[in-house]
Design a protein around this motif. Structure first.
Motif, PDB file in Angstrom:
ATOM      1  N   GLY A 145       0.783  -1.228   0.000  1.00 31.87           N
ATOM      2  CA  GLY A 145       0.000   0.000   0.000  1.00 31.87           C
ATOM      3  C   GLY A 145       0.814   1.278   0.000  1.00 31.87           C
ATOM      4  O   GLY A 145       0.245   2.367  -0.073  1.00 31.87           O
ATOM      5  N   LEU A 148     -14.664  -1.625  -5.454  1.00 29.80           N
ATOM      6  CA  LEU A 148     -13.778  -2.079  -4.385  1.00 29.80           C
ATOM      7  C   LEU A 148     -13.212  -0.899  -3.605  1.00 29.80           C
ATOM      8  O   LEU A 148     -13.117  -0.927  -2.375  1.00 29.80           O
ATOM      9  CB  LEU A 148     -12.635  -2.923  -4.965  1.00 29.80           C
ATOM     10  CG  LEU A 148     -12.989  -4.321  -5.463  1.00 29.80           C
ATOM     11  CD1 LEU A 148     -11.790  -4.971  -6.131  1.00 29.80           C
ATOM     12  CD2 LEU A 148     -13.480  -5.196  -4.306  1.00 29.80           C
ATOM     13  N   LYS A 157     -15.802   0.459  -1.300  1.00 32.27           N
ATOM     14  CA  LYS A 157     -15.980  -0.443  -0.159  1.00 32.27           C
ATOM     15  C   LYS A 157     -14.942  -0.164   0.928  1.00 32.27           C
ATOM     16  O   LYS A 157     -15.296  -0.012   2.121  1.00 32.27           O
ATOM     17  CB  LYS A 157     -15.858  -1.895  -0.637  1.00 32.27           C
ATOM     18  CG  LYS A 157     -15.691  -2.928   0.466  1.00 32.27           C
ATOM     19  CD  LYS A 157     -15.385  -4.300  -0.116  1.00 32.27           C
ATOM     20  CE  LYS A 157     -14.998  -5.296   0.960  1.00 32.27           C
ATOM     21  NZ  LYS A 157     -14.629  -6.624   0.374  1.00 32.27           N
ATOM     22  N   TRP A 158     -13.682  -0.035   0.533  1.00 31.70           N
ATOM     23  CA  TRP A 158     -12.627   0.119   1.537  1.00 31.70           C
ATOM     24  C   TRP A 158     -12.507   1.555   2.041  1.00 31.70           C
ATOM     25  O   TRP A 158     -12.074   1.770   3.183  1.00 31.70           O
ATOM     26  CB  TRP A 158     -11.296  -0.383   0.973  1.00 31.70           C
ATOM     27  CG  TRP A 158     -11.302  -1.870   0.791  1.00 31.70           C
ATOM     28  CD1 TRP A 158     -11.216  -2.568  -0.378  1.00 31.70           C
ATOM     29  CD2 TRP A 158     -11.447  -2.848   1.821  1.00 31.70           C
ATOM     30  NE1 TRP A 158     -11.285  -3.915  -0.153  1.00 31.70           N
ATOM     31  CE2 TRP A 158     -11.428  -4.124   1.195  1.00 31.70           C
ATOM     32  CE3 TRP A 158     -11.589  -2.790   3.201  1.00 31.70           C
ATOM     33  CZ2 TRP A 158     -11.542  -5.296   1.911  1.00 31.70           C
ATOM     34  CZ3 TRP A 158     -11.698  -3.977   3.916  1.00 31.70           C
ATOM     35  CH2 TRP A 158     -11.677  -5.208   3.269  1.00 31.70           C
ATOM     36  N   GLU A 173     -14.841   1.594   4.775  1.00 30.09           N
ATOM     37  CA  GLU A 173     -14.363   0.790   5.902  1.00 30.09           C
ATOM     38  C   GLU A 173     -13.239   1.508   6.653  1.00 30.09           C
ATOM     39  O   GLU A 173     -13.143   1.430   7.883  1.00 30.09           O
ATOM     40  CB  GLU A 173     -13.859  -0.563   5.393  1.00 30.09           C
ATOM     41  CG  GLU A 173     -13.309  -1.487   6.476  1.00 30.09           C
ATOM     42  CD  GLU A 173     -14.355  -1.958   7.464  1.00 30.09           C
ATOM     43  OE1 GLU A 173     -13.987  -2.311   8.605  1.00 30.09           O
ATOM     44  OE2 GLU A 173     -15.549  -1.973   7.106  1.00 30.09           O
ATOM     45  N   PHE A 174     -12.379   2.206   5.893  1.00 34.36           N
ATOM     46  CA  PHE A 174     -11.257   2.932   6.495  1.00 34.36           C
ATOM     47  C   PHE A 174     -11.328   4.402   6.056  1.00 34.36           C
ATOM     48  O   PHE A 174     -10.533   4.855   5.238  1.00 34.36           O
ATOM     49  CB  PHE A 174      -9.927   2.314   6.068  1.00 34.36           C
ATOM     50  CG  PHE A 174      -9.795   0.859   6.394  1.00 34.36           C
ATOM     51  CD1 PHE A 174      -9.605   0.451   7.714  1.00 34.36           C
ATOM     52  CD2 PHE A 174      -9.877  -0.107   5.404  1.00 34.36           C
ATOM     53  CE1 PHE A 174      -9.480  -0.897   8.027  1.00 34.36           C
ATOM     54  CE2 PHE A 174      -9.752  -1.452   5.704  1.00 34.36           C
ATOM     55  CZ  PHE A 174      -9.559  -1.855   7.021  1.00 34.36           C
ATOM     56  N   ASP A 194      -9.111  -7.356  -4.184  1.00 38.23           N
ATOM     57  CA  ASP A 194      -9.779  -6.893  -2.974  1.00 38.23           C
ATOM     58  C   ASP A 194      -8.755  -6.530  -1.893  1.00 38.23           C
ATOM     59  O   ASP A 194      -8.832  -5.458  -1.281  1.00 38.23           O
ATOM     60  CB  ASP A 194     -10.729  -7.972  -2.469  1.00 38.23           C
ATOM     61  CG  ASP A 194     -11.637  -7.469  -1.346  1.00 38.23           C
ATOM     62  OD1 ASP A 194     -12.272  -6.412  -1.535  1.00 38.23           O
ATOM     63  OD2 ASP A 194     -11.702  -8.120  -0.298  1.00 38.23           O
ATOM     64  N   GLU A 195      -7.790  -7.403  -1.683  1.00 39.49           N
ATOM     65  CA  GLU A 195      -6.765  -7.155  -0.679  1.00 39.49           C
ATOM     66  C   GLU A 195      -5.885  -5.969  -1.087  1.00 39.49           C
ATOM     67  O   GLU A 195      -5.483  -5.154  -0.251  1.00 39.49           O
ATOM     68  CB  GLU A 195      -5.905  -8.415  -0.489  1.00 39.49           C
ATOM     69  CG  GLU A 195      -4.824  -8.307   0.571  1.00 39.49           C
ATOM     70  CD  GLU A 195      -5.375  -8.239   1.990  1.00 39.49           C
ATOM     71  OE1 GLU A 195      -4.613  -7.867   2.903  1.00 39.49           O
ATOM     72  OE2 GLU A 195      -6.559  -8.577   2.186  1.00 39.49           O
ATOM     73  N   LYS A 220      -7.654  -2.705  -0.507  1.00 36.09           N
ATOM     74  CA  LYS A 220      -7.680  -2.454   0.936  1.00 36.09           C
ATOM     75  C   LYS A 220      -6.368  -1.803   1.383  1.00 36.09           C
ATOM     76  O   LYS A 220      -6.371  -0.761   2.065  1.00 36.09           O
ATOM     77  CB  LYS A 220      -7.901  -3.767   1.686  1.00 36.09           C
ATOM     78  CG  LYS A 220      -7.745  -3.652   3.195  1.00 36.09           C
ATOM     79  CD  LYS A 220      -7.813  -5.032   3.855  1.00 36.09           C
ATOM     80  CE  LYS A 220      -7.514  -4.945   5.343  1.00 36.09           C
ATOM     81  NZ  LYS A 220      -7.529  -6.292   5.980  1.00 36.09           N
ATOM     82  N   ASN A 221      -5.243  -2.411   0.994  1.00 32.20           N
ATOM     83  CA  ASN A 221      -3.945  -1.866   1.377  1.00 32.20           C
ATOM     84  C   ASN A 221      -3.699  -0.503   0.715  1.00 32.20           C
ATOM     85  O   ASN A 221      -3.040   0.364   1.301  1.00 32.20           O
ATOM     86  CB  ASN A 221      -2.831  -2.838   0.984  1.00 32.20           C
ATOM     87  CG  ASN A 221      -2.836  -4.091   1.837  1.00 32.20           C
ATOM     88  OD1 ASN A 221      -3.212  -4.055   3.010  1.00 32.20           O
ATOM     89  ND2 ASN A 221      -2.440  -5.208   1.263  1.00 32.20           N
ATOM     90  N   VAL A 278      -5.959   1.851   0.015  1.00 32.19           N
ATOM     91  CA  VAL A 278      -6.675   2.876   0.782  1.00 32.19           C
ATOM     92  C   VAL A 278      -5.955   3.163   2.103  1.00 32.19           C
ATOM     93  O   VAL A 278      -5.768   4.320   2.496  1.00 32.19           O
ATOM     94  CB  VAL A 278      -8.130   2.447   1.035  1.00 32.19           C
ATOM     95  CG1 VAL A 278      -8.811   3.389   2.023  1.00 32.19           C
ATOM     96  CG2 VAL A 278      -8.910   2.407  -0.275  1.00 32.19           C
ATOM     97  N   LEU A 279      -5.507   2.102   2.782  1.00 31.39           N
ATOM     98  CA  LEU A 279      -4.772   2.290   4.034  1.00 31.39           C
ATOM     99  C   LEU A 279      -3.460   3.036   3.783  1.00 31.39           C
ATOM    100  O   LEU A 279      -3.034   3.865   4.603  1.00 31.39           O
ATOM    101  CB  LEU A 279      -4.488   0.930   4.682  1.00 31.39           C
ATOM    102  CG  LEU A 279      -5.692   0.226   5.310  1.00 31.39           C
ATOM    103  CD1 LEU A 279      -5.335  -1.202   5.705  1.00 31.39           C
ATOM    104  CD2 LEU A 279      -6.194   0.993   6.530  1.00 31.39           C
TER     105      LEU A 279
END
Length: 520
Positions: free
Chosen positions: A243, A322, A325-326, A329-330, A432-433, A436-437, A439-440
């Motif tokens: 990320g 996606l 979504k994240w 979430e974050f 997906d993973e 997620k990373n 966005v983080l």
């Protein structure tokens, strides 16, 4: 037997331009961590904004991307050597002593320095991307022990082609003639001619990259040359930090802008395939390209399209879903509004939505700030966002096709152990993973948000959600109320007309009722 990658780089002296850029940092980190037996890495650096090259190098080595190097092999930083210079200056602005050092010692060149702004003036883009590369090629030609010259280009260097092959294309214009034109022509005349000159490409970045490849190819046969063409470069997939990203270019800016509620519409064809490649995969590919080219010593320029065509098939809609979504979430702690909006296939619907969701709120916010005696910023911010989207949307409303057999073939030229270290096969990437990373990573490295503040960010996110729904309901209520009020006004007007007609002495009741019905 051919040496493995680590053995090949042992004792080598490497010269890197653009080492402080996004790709340059990832490349430098990978070399220090996994090719730690190199003899020296020379970095072309200049003083910037009053900060010396030495201070810039110290700051560079303190970046989070080098955390693994500092932890496992901190002594490797001693291999970094500054070459004071500037890609835009004659002779690269390098001292005579440094020129002699490079001529004698340099074995491998990674030339990644470039102006990545799409809206740069033609003169500046040519000076940086084309003339700067000529200065590098001239220096490389004088090197006694040069084994390979790797030039970083882009997969979007020939936007006029339906399919981009892994070969060098003859430029629309001779690069040396373009360099000559921008040298003597006055700025006003050049600005007038610029749209015509670059008409084969959407912007000066793409245009200068296209003509520069032709220039690089002129030197084939003098020393081994390879051209690496990555597509859209995005955050780290695996190493050193999943990320990690340190700029707001391209998709990263969209992720942050959308997550902060600033970007709410975008012109994009959702069904088209997106082609973006993580920066760590690009860095690995560059290292392997230099390795293979250095071993083969080809007389012709080798080209590698670092793309995901035929590897991962994701549409823009799937990526945006996606990301949404994240981001929810974050969420970001500091945001203008709750994330929302959508992508538009048609330009007209995008423009309408932009007016209501971008421009109108910007003017309202600035008006409120003005009345409160605060500094306004939203209108200027939206202008910059609009400009950025206009540039990017060229690439999201066209489907791209790249041949990449040379790139995919790299994994067949190295040992299984080297394949583990310098992975190039992105087919195992979990979208997906990865999102997620991503966005983080934007929260931590671009927005400087501590992961510990996530509970507070989520609380603010819920408040923004409720405020968003409240104002949407209020807006709908106002529209319905306006329509209802107007319907009463209309009915009253018709009744007034009906009574007036009936009051006319020369008009009978039947005619009055007929005219009244027509009005209704």
């Amino acid at each position: 037997m051919a040496p493995n990658v680590k053995e090949y780089y042992r004792g080598k002296n490497i010269f890197i331009t653009g080492g402080t850029g996004f790709v340059g940092k990832a490349l430098l980190e990978k070399l220090l961590r996994n090719c730690s037996e190199v003899n020296a890495i020379y970095l072309l650096m200049r003083q910037k904004k009053g900060v010396s090259a030495e201070e810039r190098l110290k700051d560079l080595c303190s970046k989070p991307v080098f955390d693994m190097v500092r932890e496992k092999n901190p002594s490797s930083f001693k291999k970094l050597m500054i070459i004071n210079g500037d890609i835009t200056e004659a002779g690269l602005g390098i001292s005579e002593d440094d020129v002699k050092l490079l001529q004698k010692e340099c074995n491998i060149i990674f030339h990644s320095a470039a102006c990545v702004r799409f809206d740069q003036k033609l003169k500046d883009a040519v000076n940086m991307n084309t003339t700067g590369t000529l200065r590098m090629l001239t220096l490389a030609e004088s090197m006694q022990n040069l084994e390979v010259f790797v030039h970083l280009s882009t997969a979007y260097c020939r936007c006029d082609l339906d399919v981009l092959e892994e070969k060098v294309y003859t430029a629309v214009h001779k690069p040396r003639k373009i360099m000559d034109i921008v040298e003597w022509m006055d700025d006003e005349t050049l600005a007038y001619l610029e749209p015509k000159i670059i008409s084969s490409e959407p912007n000066t970045y793409s245009y200068t990259k296209a003509i520069t490849e032709d220039l690089v190819n002129e030197y084939s046969g003098k020393f081994p040359i390879a051209i690496a063409r990555p597509s859209i470069v995005t955050a780290v997939w695996k190493e050193p930090i999943p990320g990690w990203v340190d700029n707001l270019n391209g998709p990263t800016g969209i992720v942050i802008g959308s997550g902060k509620g600033v970007i709410r519409t975008m012109h994009c064809e959702p069904s088209y395939k997106a082609d973006a490649i993580s920066v760590d995969v690009v860095a690995n590919a560059c290292i392997l390209i230099a390795y293979v080219t250095g071993l083969d010593k080809p007389k012709e320029t080798q080209v590698y399209n670092l793309t995901l065509s035929g590897v991962i098939n994701l549409t823009w809609q799937e990526i945006i879903d996606l990301g949404e979504k994240w981001v929810n979430e974050f969420p970001y702690t500091m945001a203008l509004w709750y994330p929302g909006g959508s992508i538009k296939s048609y330009r007209i619907t995008h423009q309408i939505d932009k007016f209501f969701s971008h421009l109108v709120p910007a003017y309202l916010v600035d008006a409120l700030l003005f009345l409160l005696g605060k500094k306004t910023f939203m209108i200027n911010l939206q202008k910059r966002i609009s400009h950025g989207l206009n540039v990017l949307q060229y690439y999201t409303t066209k489907e791209w096709h790249f041949r990449n057999n040379n790139y995919k073939g790299l994994r067949n030229r190295v040992t299984p152990e080297d394949n583990e270290v310098f992975y190039t096969d992105a087919s195992t990437l979990d979208p997906d993973e990865y999102l997620k990373n991503y966005v983080l990573g934007t929260r931590k490295f671009c927005c400087n948000e501590d992961p510990a503040n996530l509970p507070r960010a989520r609380k603010l996110h819920r408040i923004r959600y409720m405020a968003d729904r409240f104002f949407k309901l209020l807006f709908i209520f106002l529209i319905l109320w306006t329509l209802y009020s107007n319907s009463h006004v209309f009915t009253s007007s018709v009744e007034l007309l009906d009574n007036s007609l009936k009051s006319l002495p020369l008009m009978n009741q039947a005619n009055a009722e007929e005219i009244s019905n027509i009005a209704l």
